[in-house]
Design an enzyme around this catalytic site. Structure first.
Site, mmCIF file in Angstrom:
data_model
loop_
_atom_site.group_PDB
_atom_site.id
_atom_site.type_symbol
_atom_site.label_atom_id
_atom_site.label_comp_id
_atom_site.label_asym_id
_atom_site.label_seq_id
_atom_site.Cartn_x
_atom_site.Cartn_y
_atom_site.Cartn_z
ATOM 1 N N LYS A 1 -4.503 -2.838 -1.092
ATOM 2 C CA LYS A 1 -3.326 -2.432 -0.290
ATOM 3 C C LYS A 1 -2.547 -1.345 -1.032
ATOM 4 O O LYS A 1 -1.338 -1.197 -0.847
ATOM 5 C CB LYS A 1 -2.411 -3.637 -0.003
ATOM 6 N N ARG A 2 -3.230 -0.636 -1.894
ATOM 7 C CA ARG A 2 -2.648 0.479 -2.657
ATOM 8 C C ARG A 2 -1.410 0.015 -3.440
ATOM 9 O O ARG A 2 -0.435 0.726 -3.614
ATOM 10 C CB ARG A 2 -2.311 1.673 -1.756
ATOM 11 N N ALA B 1 2.037 2.251 -3.343
ATOM 12 C CA ALA B 1 2.371 2.826 -2.026
ATOM 13 C C ALA B 1 3.722 2.350 -1.516
ATOM 14 O O ALA B 1 4.042 2.555 -0.344
ATOM 15 C CB ALA B 1 1.265 2.494 -1.022
ATOM 16 N N LEU C 1 7.054 -0.024 -0.458
ATOM 17 C CA LEU C 1 7.338 -1.231 0.331
ATOM 18 C C LEU C 1 6.121 -1.620 1.171
ATOM 19 O O LEU C 1 5.485 -0.751 1.783
ATOM 20 C CB LEU C 1 8.513 -0.932 1.282
ATOM 21 N N LEU D 1 4.758 -2.171 4.185
ATOM 22 C CA LEU D 1 5.238 -1.823 5.525
ATOM 23 C C LEU D 1 4.768 -2.832 6.563
ATOM 24 O O LEU D 1 5.434 -3.062 7.577
ATOM 25 C CB LEU D 1 4.764 -0.409 5.901
ATOM 26 N N GLU E 1 10.327 4.272 -6.938
ATOM 27 C CA GLU E 1 11.486 3.509 -7.433
ATOM 28 C C GLU E 1 11.070 2.645 -8.632
ATOM 29 O O GLU E 1 11.797 2.537 -9.623
ATOM 30 C CB GLU E 1 12.052 2.649 -6.303
ATOM 31 N N GLU F 1 10.315 7.775 3.317
ATOM 32 C CA GLU F 1 11.084 6.814 4.118
ATOM 33 C C GLU F 1 11.554 7.404 5.441
ATOM 34 O O GLU F 1 11.475 6.763 6.489
ATOM 35 C CB GLU F 1 12.298 6.308 3.318
ATOM 36 N N ARG G 1 9.214 7.325 8.168
ATOM 37 C CA ARG G 1 8.891 5.960 8.645
ATOM 38 C C ARG G 1 10.090 5.317 9.336
ATOM 39 O O ARG G 1 10.042 4.139 9.716
ATOM 40 C CB ARG G 1 8.499 5.052 7.472
HETATM 41 C C1 1HE Z 1 -0.298 -0.548 2.912
HETATM 42 C C2 1HE Z 1 0.640 0.341 2.388
HETATM 43 C C3 1HE Z 1 2.009 -0.025 2.447
HETATM 44 C C4 1HE Z 1 -1.306 1.209 2.145
HETATM 45 N N1 1HE Z 1 2.313 -1.203 3.026
HETATM 46 N N2 1HE Z 1 0.051 -1.697 3.464
HETATM 47 N N3 1HE Z 1 4.987 3.826 1.803
HETATM 48 C C5 1HE Z 1 4.277 4.727 2.493
HETATM 49 O O1 1HE Z 1 4.718 5.274 3.476
HETATM 50 C C6 1HE Z 1 2.873 4.993 2.007
HETATM 51 C C7 1HE Z 1 1.873 4.369 2.939
HETATM 52 N N4 1HE Z 1 0.500 4.492 2.443
HETATM 53 C C8 1HE Z 1 -0.212 5.644 2.513
HETATM 54 O O2 1HE Z 1 0.298 6.691 2.876
HETATM 55 C C9 1HE Z 1 -1.637 5.578 2.076
HETATM 56 O O3 1HE Z 1 -2.052 4.234 2.147
HETATM 57 C C10 1HE Z 1 -1.909 6.090 0.645
HETATM 58 C C11 1HE Z 1 -1.743 7.608 0.624
HETATM 59 C C12 1HE Z 1 -0.990 5.449 -0.385
HETATM 60 C C13 1HE Z 1 -3.365 5.742 0.254
HETATM 61 O O4 1HE Z 1 -4.259 6.250 1.241
HETATM 62 P P1 1HE Z 1 -5.743 5.667 1.316
HETATM 63 O O5 1HE Z 1 -6.485 6.467 2.369
HETATM 64 O O6 1HE Z 1 -6.326 5.623 -0.041
HETATM 65 O O7 1HE Z 1 -5.608 4.122 1.773
HETATM 66 P P2 1HE Z 1 -5.295 3.518 3.220
HETATM 67 O O8 1HE Z 1 -6.573 3.428 4.003
HETATM 68 O O9 1HE Z 1 -4.179 4.232 3.886
HETATM 69 O O10 1HE Z 1 -4.756 2.073 2.848
HETATM 70 C C14 1HE Z 1 -5.624 1.057 2.386
HETATM 71 C C15 1HE Z 1 -5.020 -0.251 2.831
HETATM 72 O O11 1HE Z 1 -3.747 -0.417 2.217
HETATM 73 C C16 1HE Z 1 -4.753 -0.293 4.324
HETATM 74 O O12 1HE Z 1 -4.864 -1.640 4.729
HETATM 75 P P3 1HE Z 1 -6.168 -2.158 5.541
HETATM 76 O O13 1HE Z 1 -5.846 -3.588 5.838
HETATM 77 O O14 1HE Z 1 -6.294 -1.272 6.734
HETATM 78 O O15 1HE Z 1 -7.317 -1.997 4.578
HETATM 79 C C17 1HE Z 1 -3.305 0.117 4.416
HETATM 80 O O16 1HE Z 1 -2.671 -0.328 5.598
HETATM 81 C C18 1HE Z 1 -2.742 -0.584 3.193
HETATM 82 N N5 1HE Z 1 -1.504 0.028 2.751
HETATM 83 N N6 1HE Z 1 -0.007 1.428 1.918
HETATM 84 C C19 1HE Z 1 1.349 -2.012 3.500
HETATM 85 N N7 1HE Z 1 2.994 0.743 1.941
HETATM 86 C C20 1HE Z 1 12.690 -1.086 -0.891
HETATM 87 S S1 1HE Z 1 12.523 0.103 0.277
HETATM 88 C C21 1HE Z 1 11.208 1.083 -0.187
HETATM 89 C C22 1HE Z 1 10.794 1.920 0.974
HETATM 90 C C23 1HE Z 1 9.416 2.464 0.804
HETATM 91 O O17 1HE Z 1 8.706 2.157 -0.097
HETATM 92 S S2 1HE Z 1 8.899 3.563 2.027
HETATM 93 C C24 1HE Z 1 7.336 4.071 1.482
HETATM 94 C C25 1HE Z 1 6.266 3.322 2.181
#
Ligand code: 1HE
Length: 263
Positions: A24-25, A61, A63, A65, A113, A133, A136
Site C-alpha cells: 500500500k506504498r 504515500a 494518509l 485514503l 509530514e 492534498e 484530493r
Molecule cells: C494507497 C495509498 C494511500 C497507494 N492510501 N492506499 N496520498 C496520495 O495522494 C498518494 C496516493 N498514492 C499514489 O499516488 C501512488 O500510489 C504512488 C505514486 C504513491 C505509487 O504509485 P504506484 O503505481 O507504485 O502504486 P499504486 O498502484 O498506485 O498503489 C499500490 C496500492 O497501494 C494500491 O492498492 P491496491 O489495493 O489497488 O493494490 C493503492 O490503492 C494503494 N495506495 N497510496 C491508501 N495514500 C494527516 S493528513 C495527510 C494527508 C495526506 O497524506 S494526502 C496524501 C495522500
C-alpha cells in the site's frame, strides 16, 4: 520484531525501524500511526540514534485514503486522527534521540509530514516530494503546516499545495527536504548505507549534546529572541557540565582529539 506496520531491529546502539506496508506504498492508517507512537514512546536506553527506512520503491504515500474514505469520519473523528499523528510525530522530533530518515520514491502528503519530523533526511535519487492534498479535496493534518513549512518556507508550501506539483529531488535537496542525495555519480553509495554511516557518527556524540540539539533548536526557533537566548543559556549550562565533557575536552587539550578540518 515485526508488527503490522513497522519492522524494528537494532544494530548496536542504532535502532532501525522500517515502514513495512509496501503493497500500500506504506500509506499510514490509524494502526500504523499508533505503532509509530508506541515505538517512539519506548526507545531502549542504549539506543543513541534511529534510522527510519521504508520497504519498496516508495517511502510513504501519506494518509490511508481508503481508510479515510471507508470510515466516513466526522470532523471530531478526524481532529482526533490529526492529534494522534501530532503526538506520534512530536515524539519523533522531540524524543531526545536523533532520527535519520532514509527516503526513496514518493514522499507525499503525510509521508512528507513524517519525513519532516526526522532530524536528518538522506534521499535516494529516486525520491520526489508532493503535497497533493488539494487535488484530493483534503488538507494536511500531520504537521506539515508547522514542520514542512519551516523547512521550505510557508510561501513555498502554499505554492506546492495549490498546484499539487511533484517536486524533484534536485529542488527538494536545494530547499532542505533532503540533506543528502545518494545513488548518484557524485555519491554512489546507497541511501541506506549512507544513513547507517551517519547514524553511527551521530551516535558517537555525547548523548546530552544530541538531546540538546534535537530538543532545543526547533523549540528555540519558536521563541522570542530574548527567551531563546535565555533558553539556549540554560540548555548549555546543563550540557557543558555533563558527564562526557571533561573526558572529551581532555582529549582535545592533550591533542588526542580530531581537528575540525575539511576532507
Ligand atoms: C494507497 C495509498 C494511500 C497507494 N492510501 N492506499 N496520498 C496520495 O495522494 C498518494 C496516493 N498514492 C499514489 O499516488 C501512488 O500510489 C504512488 C505514486 C504513491 C505509487 O504509485 P504506484 O503505481 O507504485 O502504486 P499504486 O498502484 O498506485 O498503489 C499500490 C496500492 O497501494 C494500491 O492498492 P491496491 O489495493 O489497488 O493494490 C493503492 O490503492 C494503494 N495506495 N497510496 C491508501 N495514500 C494527516 S493528513 C495527510 C494527508 C495526506 O497524506 S494526502 C496524501 C495522500
Amino acid at each position: 520484531m515485526t508488527t503490522n506496520y513497522l519492522k524494528t531491529h537494532e544494530a548496536g546502539t542504532i535502532g532501525v525501524i522500517t515502514l513495512n506496508r509496501a503493497n500500500k506504498r506504506n500509506a499510514l492508517d490509524e494502526a500504523a500511526v499508533a505503532e509509530i507512537d508506541a515505538y517512539f514512546s519506548n526507545i531502549p536506553a542504549h539506543i543513541r540514534a534511529i534510522v527510519m527506512l521504508a520497504e519498496g520503491d516508495h517511502f510513504c504515500a501519506g494518509l490511508d485514503l481508503k481508510e479515510h474514505h471507508d470510515q466516513e469520519r466526522s470532523a471530531v473523528d478526524f481532529l482526533r486522527v490529526c492529534q494522534a499523528w501530532h503526538r506520534a510525530f512530536d515524539k519523533i522530533q522531540h524524543g531526545g534521540i536523533p532520527v535519520i530518515a532514509c527516503l526513496q520514491g514518493a514522499v507525499v502528503g503525510g509521508g512528507l509530514e513524517l519525513a519532516s519530523a526526522a532530524h536528518v533526511r538522506v534521499a535516494d535519487v529516486s525520491t520526489y516530494f508532493s503535497l497533493p492534498e488539494g487535488t484530493r479535496g483534503i488538507f494536511t493534518g500531520g504537521g506539515a503546516t508547522v514542520r514542512t513549512a519551516k523547512i521550505i518556507t510557508p510561501n513555498r508550501m502554499v505554492e506546492m499545495m495549490l498546484t499539487g506539483r511533484v517536486m524533484g529531488i534536485e529542488e527538494g535537496h536545494r530547499l532542505g527536504l533532503a540533506h543528502y542525495v545518494c545513488n548518484t555519480p557524485e555519491n554512489p553509495v546507497s541511501a541506506k548505507d549512507f544513513a547507517m554511516e551517519l547514524a553511527e557518527r551521530i551516535a558517537g556524540n555525547a548523548p546530552l549534546s544530541n538531546y540538546a540539539i534535537v530538543s532545543s533548536i526547533s523549540r528555540i526557533a519558536d521563541m522570542s529572541a530574548t527567551d531563546g537566548l535565555f533558553a539556549e543559556g540554560l540548555m548549555a549550562a546543563v550540557v557543558q557540565t555533563g558527564a562526557d565533557v571533561q573526558g572529551r575536552l581532555n582529549d582535545f587539550v592533550t591533542k588526542k582529539a580530531h581537528k575540525v578540518k575539511p576532507g
